[in-house]
Design an enzyme around this catalytic site. Structure first.
Site, mmCIF file in Angstrom:
data_model
loop_
_atom_site.group_PDB
_atom_site.id
_atom_site.type_symbol
_atom_site.label_atom_id
_atom_site.label_comp_id
_atom_site.label_asym_id
_atom_site.label_seq_id
_atom_site.Cartn_x
_atom_site.Cartn_y
_atom_site.Cartn_z
ATOM 1 N N GLU A 330 1.348 -0.904 0.231
ATOM 2 C CA GLU A 330 -0.339 -0.128 0.087
ATOM 3 C C GLU A 330 1.213 1.092 0.127
ATOM 4 O O GLU A 330 1.781 1.373 0.955
ATOM 5 C CB GLU A 330 -0.983 0.068 1.105
ATOM 6 C CG GLU A 330 -1.358 -1.250 1.230
ATOM 7 C CD GLU A 330 -2.473 -1.355 2.806
ATOM 8 O OE1 GLU A 330 -3.554 -0.821 3.162
ATOM 9 O OE2 GLU A 330 -2.026 -2.365 3.373
ATOM 10 N N LYS A 333 0.551 4.261 2.787
ATOM 11 C CA LYS A 333 0.701 3.766 4.356
ATOM 12 C C LYS A 333 2.234 4.887 4.837
ATOM 13 O O LYS A 333 2.864 4.935 4.238
ATOM 14 C CB LYS A 333 0.945 2.842 4.470
ATOM 15 C CG LYS A 333 -0.029 1.591 4.663
ATOM 16 C CD LYS A 333 0.211 0.465 5.333
ATOM 17 C CE LYS A 333 0.168 0.596 7.035
ATOM 18 N NZ LYS A 333 0.323 -0.182 7.795
ATOM 19 N N GLU A 339 6.078 -0.291 6.543
ATOM 20 C CA GLU A 339 5.069 -0.407 5.792
ATOM 21 C C GLU A 339 4.290 -0.426 4.207
ATOM 22 O O GLU A 339 3.016 -1.027 4.513
ATOM 23 C CB GLU A 339 4.539 0.796 6.526
ATOM 24 C CG GLU A 339 4.618 1.722 8.476
ATOM 25 C CD GLU A 339 4.295 0.549 9.188
ATOM 26 O OE1 GLU A 339 2.078 0.382 8.867
ATOM 27 O OE2 GLU A 339 4.605 -0.460 10.039
#
Ligand SMILES: *[C@@H]1O[C@H](CO)[C@@H](O)[C@H](O)[C@H]1NC(C)=O
Ligand SMILES: *[C@@H]1O[C@H](CO)[C@@H](O)[C@H](O)[C@H]1NC(C)=O
Ligand SMILES: *[C@@H]1O[C@H](CO)[C@@H](O)[C@H](O)[C@H]1NC(C)=O
Ligand SMILES: *[C@@H]1O[C@H](CO)[C@@H](O)[C@H](O)[C@H]1NC(C)=O
Ligand SMILES: *[C@@H]1O[C@H](CO)[C@@H](O)[C@H](O)[C@H]1NC(C)=O
Ligand SMILES: *[C@@H]1O[C@H](CO)[C@@H](O)[C@H](O)[C@H]1NC(C)=O
Ligand SMILES: *[C@@H]1O[C@H](CO)[C@@H](O)[C@H](O)[C@H]1NC(C)=O
Length: 472
Positions: A330, A333, A339
């Site tokens: 993602e 993030k 992350e």
């Protein structure tokens, strides 16, 4: 384990009511499945219908967890047979905690329209809220959980378990596992009433477990294989109980189980709400790579689906229902690079490595994985510069912030100084980011600036202008 799946569906079976003795059998049988966390913090992710196809047909997940009640996703999951976990967002915890009619109307518009055609089974009130800094919200958590449960009841929605997700930092002590203890700022005021609620409603303790974090904080004292479920000969014995641990994951889960027991609740079932390993990250992050991510996730899925059920040393043979984190890498993030690299899939829907959440292994075995190159700390210098395609206005603001921090952070880019010319925003801001990070990394500062900054190992210095750097 190849092809091992539970065939008994969720929900009370008539058989379970025949004899108390059978209760543990029914409970154990019902949850030996692996789900996936479908996070959506990316601006390049496939639409819901394609994502649901990938979840069901490609990854073979039997459960999915989302971080909201996205109506498009809930509509797409209708009649798929996939069990769904939804979430009441953190910012509604406080308003809902003191207003039953708000809880009712939230359920009315976010859950009722999809239930039961969409198999909603779990509702998490907030995400890791006890790790967030606003204490007043902590104290509203359990009242909000009660109101949401009441609202579901009023709508005749009885199959949905209400819980909340917890991160490891709800514990102030987790080693050895038998010393597991909740933080004193939440233990009696929040966790105890929460456990009472979970016990009364036969719900679960939803736990996010990432062996990656303690290992990467401490790679010298924790063995990587122990964190990846690959250790054949390394064991840790808990001196308090004599229990023998073969992996870090079990240690982390059991610390929570002992902490719950300390508060008088030894039997609350644990649900692994998130677990996973990053497939990539920044230069200053160790062990985040495809090899380790594939190894961890394949091994943890094998553990979850093993027959007979493995459990943990504190609860041998007990099922650990779970959601792997996450479906996609993602790109929006926040935080360090890891992350944004927890996905099983790239945003274009292709696999980062082969894995199936039903535990099936290809007949000819897995294809070889790229060898890990960052299982040891990076040895050279690292700089922090403006990221590609960063927004100029925002970069200007971030540069002003960086320059206002630390000592002489931006002296060298002032008029007449060695890094002033060429007078370009990107060069000046890159200098400011590097200079800021060189001072603040050791104090916990990161090279991120809301996605405007990125790490590089290519020296941006030129002429007599030397950019400050970090070494690990
Ligand atoms: C409680 O929620 C209802 C429904 O959203 C709203 O109309 C009402 O104003 C709220 N009450 C208070 C005291 O905030
Ligand atoms: C057990 O936990 C307490 C804090 O709750 C800590 O002070 C103590 O050092 C821990 N014991 C061991 C053996 O780590
Ligand atoms: C475990 O086995 C590996 C490979 O056989 C070996 O390199 C390592 O030293 C052993 N570690 C311990 C703690 O015995
Ligand atoms: C709830 O607590 C009671 C009393 O401690 C215990 O017997 C029971 O097993 C608990 N149930 C769950 C689901 O934790
Ligand atoms: C999907 O994205 C990955 C990572 O960006 C890339 O390596 C791969 O070639 C892409 N696959 C397709 C089919 O576009
Ligand atoms: C660039 O950043 C500024 C300030 O943060 C913002 O107002 C603007 O909308 C952004 N522009 C684009 C194209 O994203
Ligand atoms: C700035 O300098 C002061 C005084 O020498 C020092 O105490 C402080 O830690 C420095 N700040 C940073 C971010 O290095």
């Amino acid at each position: 384990m190849r092809g091992s799946r539970a065939t008994v569906a969720m929900g009370p079976l008539p058989l379970c009511f025949l004899a108390l003795l059978l209760v543990s059998f029914c409970r154990a049988e019902m949850s030996s499945k692996v789900g996936i966390n479908y996070g959506q913090l990316g601006n390049n992710l496939p639409p819901a219908h394609h994502s649901v196809y990938l979840i069901k047909s490609h990854l073979k997940a039997s459960r999915v967890k989302i971080y909201d009640t996205n109506p498009e996703i809930l509509g797409t999951l209708k009649d798929t047979g996939i069990a769904v976990s939804i979430m009441l967002p953190n910012n509604l915890i406080t308003p809902v905690s003191s207003n039953q009619s708000l809880a009712d109307s939230w359920v009315e518009s976010n859950v009722a329209p999809f239930y039961p055609a969409t198999k909603i089974r779990y509702l998490l009130v907030g995400n890791e809220i006890l790790s967030a800094p606003v204490k007043s919200v902590w104290y509203n958590l359990v009242p909000a959980m009660r109101k949401v449960k009441n609202a579901l009841k009023r709508h005749g929605i009885n199959k949905v378990k209400v819980g909340t997700s917890m991160a490891m930092d709800v514990l102030e002590s987790s080693y050895p596992p038998s010393n597991g203890t909740f933080r004193s700022d939440i233990a009696t005021r929040v966790v105890k009433p929460m456990l009472q609620f979970l016990n009364r409603t036969k719900s679960f303790y939803f736990l996010d477990v990432y062996p990656y974090f303690p290992w990467s904080d401490n790679p010298k004292s924790i063995n990587l294989d122990y964190a990846l479920f690959e250790s054949r000969n390394i064991t840790v014995t808990d001196p308090g109980t004599g229990l023998v641990y073969h992996n870090l994951f079990d240690q982390m889960v059991d610390a929570n189980i002992f902490a719950m027991a300390r508060l008088g609740y030894p039997d609350i079932r644990v649900w692994i709400a998130e677990t996973g390993w990053p497939n990539g990250g920044d230069y200053d992050q160790i062990g985040a790579n495809i090899y380790n991510a594939a190894t961890y996730n394949r091994n943890v899925v094998k553990k979850f689906l093993a027959k007979p059920t493995v459990g943990t040393p504190a609860r041998p043979g007990k099922v650990l229902p779970s959601f792997i984190f996450a479906l996609y890498n993602e790109n929006q993030k926040p935080g360090p690079g890891t992350e944004r690299h927890f996905g099983l899939l790239y945003p274009n829907g292709t696999s980062i490595y082969e894995i199936q959440l039903d535990g099936e292994v290809p007949k000819l075995g897995y294809k070889p994985l790229p060898k890990p190159t960052n299982n040891e700390p990076y040895k050279g210098k690292i700089w922090c510069v403006v990221a590609k395609r960063a927004n100029g206005t925002a970069v200007g603001a971030a540069m002003s912030y960086a320059c206002s921090q630390g000592n002489k952070t931006c002296d060298s880019i002032q008029k007449g100084k060695e890094c002033y010319r060429p007078n370009s925003l990107v060069r000046h801001a890159s200098y400011a980011f590097s200079s800021y990070w060189a001072q603040f990394k050791k104090l916990g500062g990161s090279c991120y600036f809301d996605g405007l900054a990125t790490q590089t190992i290519k020296d941006p210095s030129y002429g007599s202008c030397k950019f400050p750097s970090i070494t690990l």
